[in-house]
Design a protein around this motif. Structure first.
Motif, PDB file in Angstrom:
ATOM      1  N   MET A   1       3.938  -0.535   4.713  1.00  0.00           N
ATOM      2  CA  MET A   1       4.180   0.553   3.756  1.00  0.00           C
ATOM      3  C   MET A   1       4.311   1.874   4.500  1.00  0.00           C
ATOM      4  O   MET A   1       3.404   2.300   5.208  1.00  0.00           O
ATOM      5  CB  MET A   1       3.016   0.639   2.761  1.00  0.00           C
ATOM      6  CG  MET A   1       3.181   1.764   1.761  1.00  0.00           C
ATOM      7  SD  MET A   1       1.882   1.738   0.492  1.00  0.00           S
ATOM      8  CE  MET A   1       0.475   2.351   1.402  1.00  0.00           C
TER       9      MET A   1
ATOM     10  N   MET B   1       4.566   5.797   3.925  1.00  0.00           N
ATOM     11  CA  MET B   1       4.304   6.741   2.847  1.00  0.00           C
ATOM     12  C   MET B   1       5.054   8.034   3.105  1.00  0.00           C
ATOM     13  O   MET B   1       4.809   8.716   4.097  1.00  0.00           O
ATOM     14  CB  MET B   1       2.797   6.978   2.736  1.00  0.00           C
ATOM     15  CG  MET B   1       2.064   5.697   2.357  1.00  0.00           C
ATOM     16  SD  MET B   1       0.358   5.980   1.879  1.00  0.00           S
ATOM     17  CE  MET B   1      -0.327   6.456   3.454  1.00  0.00           C
TER      18      MET B   1
ATOM     19  N   PRO C   1       5.923  11.783   1.771  1.00  0.00           N
ATOM     20  CA  PRO C   1       5.598  12.804   0.775  1.00  0.00           C
ATOM     21  C   PRO C   1       6.853  13.158  -0.033  1.00  0.00           C
ATOM     22  O   PRO C   1       7.978  12.926   0.432  1.00  0.00           O
ATOM     23  CB  PRO C   1       5.132  14.002   1.614  1.00  0.00           C
ATOM     24  CG  PRO C   1       5.345  13.656   3.039  1.00  0.00           C
ATOM     25  CD  PRO C   1       5.873  12.273   3.152  1.00  0.00           C
TER      26      PRO C   1
ATOM     27  N   ASN D   1      -0.216  -2.740  -9.304  1.00  0.00           N
ATOM     28  CA  ASN D   1      -0.946  -3.999  -9.089  1.00  0.00           C
ATOM     29  C   ASN D   1      -2.374  -3.931  -9.583  1.00  0.00           C
ATOM     30  O   ASN D   1      -3.018  -4.944  -9.771  1.00  0.00           O
ATOM     31  CB  ASN D   1      -0.950  -4.343  -7.595  1.00  0.00           C
ATOM     32  CG  ASN D   1       0.422  -4.811  -7.145  1.00  0.00           C
ATOM     33  OD1 ASN D   1       1.223  -5.286  -7.959  1.00  0.00           O
ATOM     34  ND2 ASN D   1       0.708  -4.641  -5.870  1.00  0.00           N
ATOM     35  N   GLU D   2      -2.881  -2.687  -9.776  1.00  0.00           N
ATOM     36  CA  GLU D   2      -4.286  -2.552 -10.152  1.00  0.00           C
ATOM     37  C   GLU D   2      -4.497  -2.650 -11.659  1.00  0.00           C
ATOM     38  O   GLU D   2      -5.632  -2.684 -12.113  1.00  0.00           O
ATOM     39  CB  GLU D   2      -4.850  -1.224  -9.624  1.00  0.00           C
ATOM     40  CG  GLU D   2      -4.464   0.034 -10.382  1.00  0.00           C
ATOM     41  CD  GLU D   2      -3.112   0.622  -9.978  1.00  0.00           C
ATOM     42  OE1 GLU D   2      -2.210  -0.160  -9.576  1.00  0.00           O
ATOM     43  OE2 GLU D   2      -2.950   1.854 -10.099  1.00  0.00           O
TER      44      GLU D   2
ATOM     45  N   SER E   1       1.521   5.405  -9.496  1.00  0.00           N
ATOM     46  CA  SER E   1       1.024   6.743  -9.183  1.00  0.00           C
ATOM     47  C   SER E   1       1.084   7.018  -7.690  1.00  0.00           C
ATOM     48  O   SER E   1       1.140   8.154  -7.256  1.00  0.00           O
ATOM     49  CB  SER E   1      -0.414   6.881  -9.664  1.00  0.00           C
ATOM     50  OG  SER E   1      -1.177   5.826  -9.137  1.00  0.00           O
ATOM     51  N   SER E   2       1.067   5.983  -6.907  1.00  0.00           N
ATOM     52  CA  SER E   2       1.005   6.226  -5.470  1.00  0.00           C
ATOM     53  C   SER E   2       2.414   6.391  -4.921  1.00  0.00           C
ATOM     54  O   SER E   2       3.391   5.911  -5.491  1.00  0.00           O
ATOM     55  CB  SER E   2       0.311   5.072  -4.767  1.00  0.00           C
ATOM     56  OG  SER E   2       1.158   3.952  -4.734  1.00  0.00           O
ATOM     57  N   VAL E   3       2.493   7.123  -3.833  1.00  0.00           N
ATOM     58  CA  VAL E   3       3.790   7.401  -3.227  1.00  0.00           C
ATOM     59  C   VAL E   3       4.509   6.103  -2.881  1.00  0.00           C
ATOM     60  O   VAL E   3       5.715   5.971  -3.059  1.00  0.00           O
ATOM     61  CB  VAL E   3       3.613   8.303  -1.990  1.00  0.00           C
ATOM     62  CG1 VAL E   3       4.942   8.509  -1.278  1.00  0.00           C
ATOM     63  CG2 VAL E   3       3.034   9.646  -2.404  1.00  0.00           C
ATOM     64  N   GLY E   4       3.759   5.112  -2.443  1.00  0.00           N
ATOM     65  CA  GLY E   4       4.365   3.853  -2.050  1.00  0.00           C
ATOM     66  C   GLY E   4       5.038   3.149  -3.222  1.00  0.00           C
ATOM     67  O   GLY E   4       6.223   2.799  -3.157  1.00  0.00           O
ATOM     68  N   GLU E   5       4.302   2.972  -4.307  1.00  0.00           N
ATOM     69  CA  GLU E   5       4.885   2.334  -5.497  1.00  0.00           C
ATOM     70  C   GLU E   5       6.086   3.109  -6.001  1.00  0.00           C
ATOM     71  O   GLU E   5       7.073   2.557  -6.448  1.00  0.00           O
ATOM     72  CB  GLU E   5       3.866   2.302  -6.638  1.00  0.00           C
ATOM     73  CG  GLU E   5       2.714   1.351  -6.413  1.00  0.00           C
ATOM     74  CD  GLU E   5       1.684   1.505  -7.521  1.00  0.00           C
ATOM     75  OE1 GLU E   5       2.092   1.547  -8.700  1.00  0.00           O
ATOM     76  OE2 GLU E   5       0.494   1.611  -7.206  1.00  0.00           O
TER      77      GLU E   5
ATOM     78  N   TYR F   1      -1.183   8.798 -13.288  1.00  0.00           N
ATOM     79  CA  TYR F   1      -2.461   9.275 -13.787  1.00  0.00           C
ATOM     80  C   TYR F   1      -2.371   9.559 -15.277  1.00  0.00           C
ATOM     81  O   TYR F   1      -1.436  10.212 -15.736  1.00  0.00           O
ATOM     82  CB  TYR F   1      -2.863  10.533 -13.037  1.00  0.00           C
ATOM     83  CG  TYR F   1      -3.746  10.272 -11.841  1.00  0.00           C
ATOM     84  CD1 TYR F   1      -4.491   9.108 -11.752  1.00  0.00           C
ATOM     85  CD2 TYR F   1      -3.864  11.202 -10.829  1.00  0.00           C
ATOM     86  CE1 TYR F   1      -5.324   8.871 -10.665  1.00  0.00           C
ATOM     87  CE2 TYR F   1      -4.693  10.975  -9.738  1.00  0.00           C
ATOM     88  CZ  TYR F   1      -5.422   9.799  -9.659  1.00  0.00           C
ATOM     89  OH  TYR F   1      -6.258   9.566  -8.593  1.00  0.00           O
TER      90      TYR F   1
ATOM     91  N   LEU G   1       0.408  11.739 -19.858  1.00  0.00           N
ATOM     92  CA  LEU G   1       0.464  12.151 -21.260  1.00  0.00           C
ATOM     93  C   LEU G   1       0.911  13.605 -21.417  1.00  0.00           C
ATOM     94  O   LEU G   1       1.673  13.917 -22.337  1.00  0.00           O
ATOM     95  CB  LEU G   1      -0.895  11.907 -21.930  1.00  0.00           C
ATOM     96  CG  LEU G   1      -0.959  12.145 -23.434  1.00  0.00           C
ATOM     97  CD1 LEU G   1       0.161  11.427 -24.181  1.00  0.00           C
ATOM     98  CD2 LEU G   1      -2.307  11.713 -23.970  1.00  0.00           C
TER      99      LEU G   1
ATOM    100  N   GLU H   1      -9.844  15.893 -14.632  1.00  0.00           N
ATOM    101  CA  GLU H   1      -8.942  15.642 -13.511  1.00  0.00           C
ATOM    102  C   GLU H   1      -7.836  14.737 -14.034  1.00  0.00           C
ATOM    103  O   GLU H   1      -7.981  14.103 -15.069  1.00  0.00           O
ATOM    104  CB  GLU H   1      -9.694  15.064 -12.305  1.00  0.00           C
ATOM    105  CG  GLU H   1     -10.585  13.890 -12.615  1.00  0.00           C
ATOM    106  CD  GLU H   1     -10.015  12.584 -12.095  1.00  0.00           C
ATOM    107  OE1 GLU H   1      -9.072  12.582 -11.281  1.00  0.00           O
ATOM    108  OE2 GLU H   1     -10.502  11.529 -12.536  1.00  0.00           O
TER     109      GLU H   1
ATOM    110  N   GLY I   1      -6.758  11.965 -13.403  1.00  0.00           N
ATOM    111  CA  GLY I   1      -6.987  10.551 -13.586  1.00  0.00           C
ATOM    112  C   GLY I   1      -7.794  10.231 -14.825  1.00  0.00           C
ATOM    113  O   GLY I   1      -7.923   9.081 -15.210  1.00  0.00           O
ATOM    114  N   ALA I   2      -8.351  11.259 -15.472  1.00  0.00           N
ATOM    115  CA  ALA I   2      -9.276  11.025 -16.578  1.00  0.00           C
ATOM    116  C   ALA I   2      -8.575  11.148 -17.925  1.00  0.00           C
ATOM    117  O   ALA I   2      -8.061  12.204 -18.262  1.00  0.00           O
ATOM    118  CB  ALA I   2     -10.431  12.009 -16.491  1.00  0.00           C
TER     119      ALA I   2
END
Lengths: 403, 403
Positions: B1, B3, B5, B194-195, B259-263, B306, B311, B369, B371-372
């Protein structure tokens, strides 16, 4: 037929107190899926049986580290850590982060044992298995602790909350597939009047199509109710009594039509025999001949027969009652303030609902007459003129409640 | 992977222009019943094939008269007219009103031949067949002419109008049972990562429940769309391509998660191969890693992973696009103005959506934050802080957009 004029009018505030007092929130509940739940009212307290997130996780793409290993790092003095494992979201690290080592993590991945912070990928450079860290992190930086969003055992949604997208998100986060909500109030919409026909029937002399059952049903749907249009009620006392009796399986009974004093007397008599008249006649314009009664605990509202009167009272009286029953709470109608395009005189002693549209930023009254549905259909909203106001000046700024 | 930016961020206005340009109003139509039509968008012009009312009618309970027969009437000088017939609503008079005669009419009854006005019952007294008239009327008084509300041939509702209760009333008045409306945009909601697990599945280590598919679906429903949640997309380029291909039968494709740069890179590559990336990264906070593309004419929006970022961008970017597609037009979110409870610093150069709640009339930021999900669920609405503003002072009055 003996025609009796109506008695003294009740003022709007007193009338609303009576209606709102008789409108009881629905207690029945049902289970719906999360996808069906939007806009519904929660009937249970929701407490978390798990932490969200259920594990400490990386809040950034980068490298999970021991924060102290990065202290002193700078653009010209990188700290060099050994990359010992790469994990993705959804995976867990097999290894622990030992001193001077790091594990590559994606946002959302569980924090590896031993690590207490994440260095962002932007602040690093990778050279084979060596990670150059150019910026220090403090402990817990870019790492979200377990339960940061929702702690296990905390009660996050309360009974009576309206389920908007974010609250449905909370349910999803906790793994709910279904949720218990209050049932929608069932509303019997009973048309009456010998002159009316249902849309689709062939028009005959002296007859008009029923408008009120449809405007009211639409309004009921918009305010959290389930409308059911009844067959047109015959203009006799016996028919009124048997129809109202049949409607007692509903939460709310709305009689539409019966605009004439004669028809109205018949409805009044039926309600008097079966229950109690709370008021008959209210100081609003249009919409004066409104009837409120209670039959065996069921709120019954007799709406004026004229389409505009019926619909303005629908917004002004029926909708608030229904929103109490459905527990949706007061409707936050979008509104705006704008000046009147011309002087407008109102009737002192009656609260007026005046349909208006906006033209070039000015408020234009579009009220034709109570019998005309186009009085409302041409409007974008309405203004309210209190009973003690009889004149709005040209240029006076008023608040328009938008449909 | 590897990454990477994200590149330079697009400002919100430029991003919105791109999204709105790619969002095309739905052309497909369907027929629905009047009861189903509330809130839908009219897809036909509605012209009247009949007059409403279809006959001249009494606008009051009283007596249909020749107006001239009442001239000169007063409290001490009644005009006396002979009552020759009594008709109710829905009936037509058999007789004509000849000089010095009258016919009793109920509100809504057709005006008898010969009569040109109605004397209100309140202004009369009945003595056997003699009606004492105490107040004169002018011609047409208390009588509604045929077509007063809607004239045959006039076009009363235009294509593109949102059907509110009053407009449904117009359709009912004209005898419509069904109406042609635009279909709702079908929206493919594609979760990835995947999570994530779907609510109801058993939680395993490193996994969390999917939140975004549910918040987005709720938001889509609220804004006139028909959401369909897809199975969780696997984190491979092949899966992304085949899933997006399958979603091309939908009007709008919304990718959630990643959410991640990789995905995200994987999604970007899939969209690049199949169509065109319009932008990737937008200067909003939260919600920066938003992706916009067009694949075979279909707008595709990749939402941040996130939950709060997803939303807030749902409200800020997805909802306006959907409301253009569904032709509902801009959402008039109810709003109010109130002072900030404390100083709040924002990031210069990024347009911020800040979730807030109201406490004692003051605006309290509740952002935890990105993620919440509780950052949003605890909020009653949000404020927008433009990119060129970096500070809101305590007591500064801001506009809160209510959910």
């Amino acid at each position: 037929m003996v025609m009796k004029p109506m008695k003294a009018l009740l003022d709007l505030e007193a009338g609303m107190r009576i209606v709102m007092d008789a409108a009881r929130p629905i207690e029945r509940t049902e289970q719906v899926t999360l996808l069906e739940a939007v806009g519904r009212v929660l009937a249970e307290e929701v407490c978390a049986s798990m932490d969200v997130p259920p594990f400490a996780r990386a809040a950034m793409d980068g490298y999970a580290v021991r924060a102290e290993d990065t202290f002193g790092a700078g653009n010209f003095s990188p700290r060099i850590l050994e990359l010992i494992e790469v994990i993705h979201a959804g995976e867990s690290a097999r290894l622990s982060v030992r001193p001077a080592a790091c594990i590559q993590v994606a946002t959302g991945a569980p924090m590896p044992d031993g690590a207490d912070a994440v260095v962002m990928v932007e602040d690093t450079e990778l050279d084979r298995t060596n990670v150059m860290v150019y910026k220090p992190v403090y402990p817990q930086q870019h790492a979200s602790p377990m339960g940061e969003d929702i702690k296990s055992g905390s009660c996050v949604l309360q009974r009576g909350m309206r389920l908007d997208p974010s609250k449905i998100g909370v349910l999803a986060a906790l793994g709910f597939q279904k949720v218990t909500v209050y049932q929608k109030p069932a509303v019997a919409v009973i048309p009456s009047g010998n002159e009316i026909l249902m849309p689709g029937e062939a028009l005959s002399p002296g007859r008009i199509y029923d408008i009120n059952s449809y405007t009211l049903s639409a309004l009921i749907s918009e305010n959290g109710g389930l409308p059911q249009i009844f067959p047109i009620m015959k203009d006799t006392l016996e028919a009124a009594i048997s129809t109202i009796r049949e409607a007692l399986t509903y939460d709310l009974i709305v009689l539409s039509g019966g605009s004439s004093v004669g028809e109205r007397d018949m409805m009044v008599e039926a309600v008097e025999r079966m229950g109690e008249i709370k008021f008959h006649g209210i100081a609003v314009k249009p919409g004066k001949p409104t009837l409120c009664g209670v039959v065996e605990g069921h709120l019954l509202i007799g709406m004026p027969g004229y389409p505009t009167s019926c619909l303005t009272n629908g917004y002004g009286i029926l909708a608030p009652a229904l929103r109490k029953m459905s527990r949706l709470g007061e409707r936050a109608l979008a509104s705006l303030k704008a000046p009147m395009v011309r002087r407008y005189t109102s009737t002192i002693g009656r609260h007026q609902y005046l349909p208006v549209r906006l033209d070039g930023g000015e408020v234009v009254p579009v009220f034709k007459e109570s019998g005309a549905i186009t009085s409302m259909a041409d409007a974008e909203g309405y203004i309210e003129i209190p009973a003690n106001v009889d004149l709005l000046e040209k240029g006076e700024v008023v608040e328009v409640l938008l449909f």
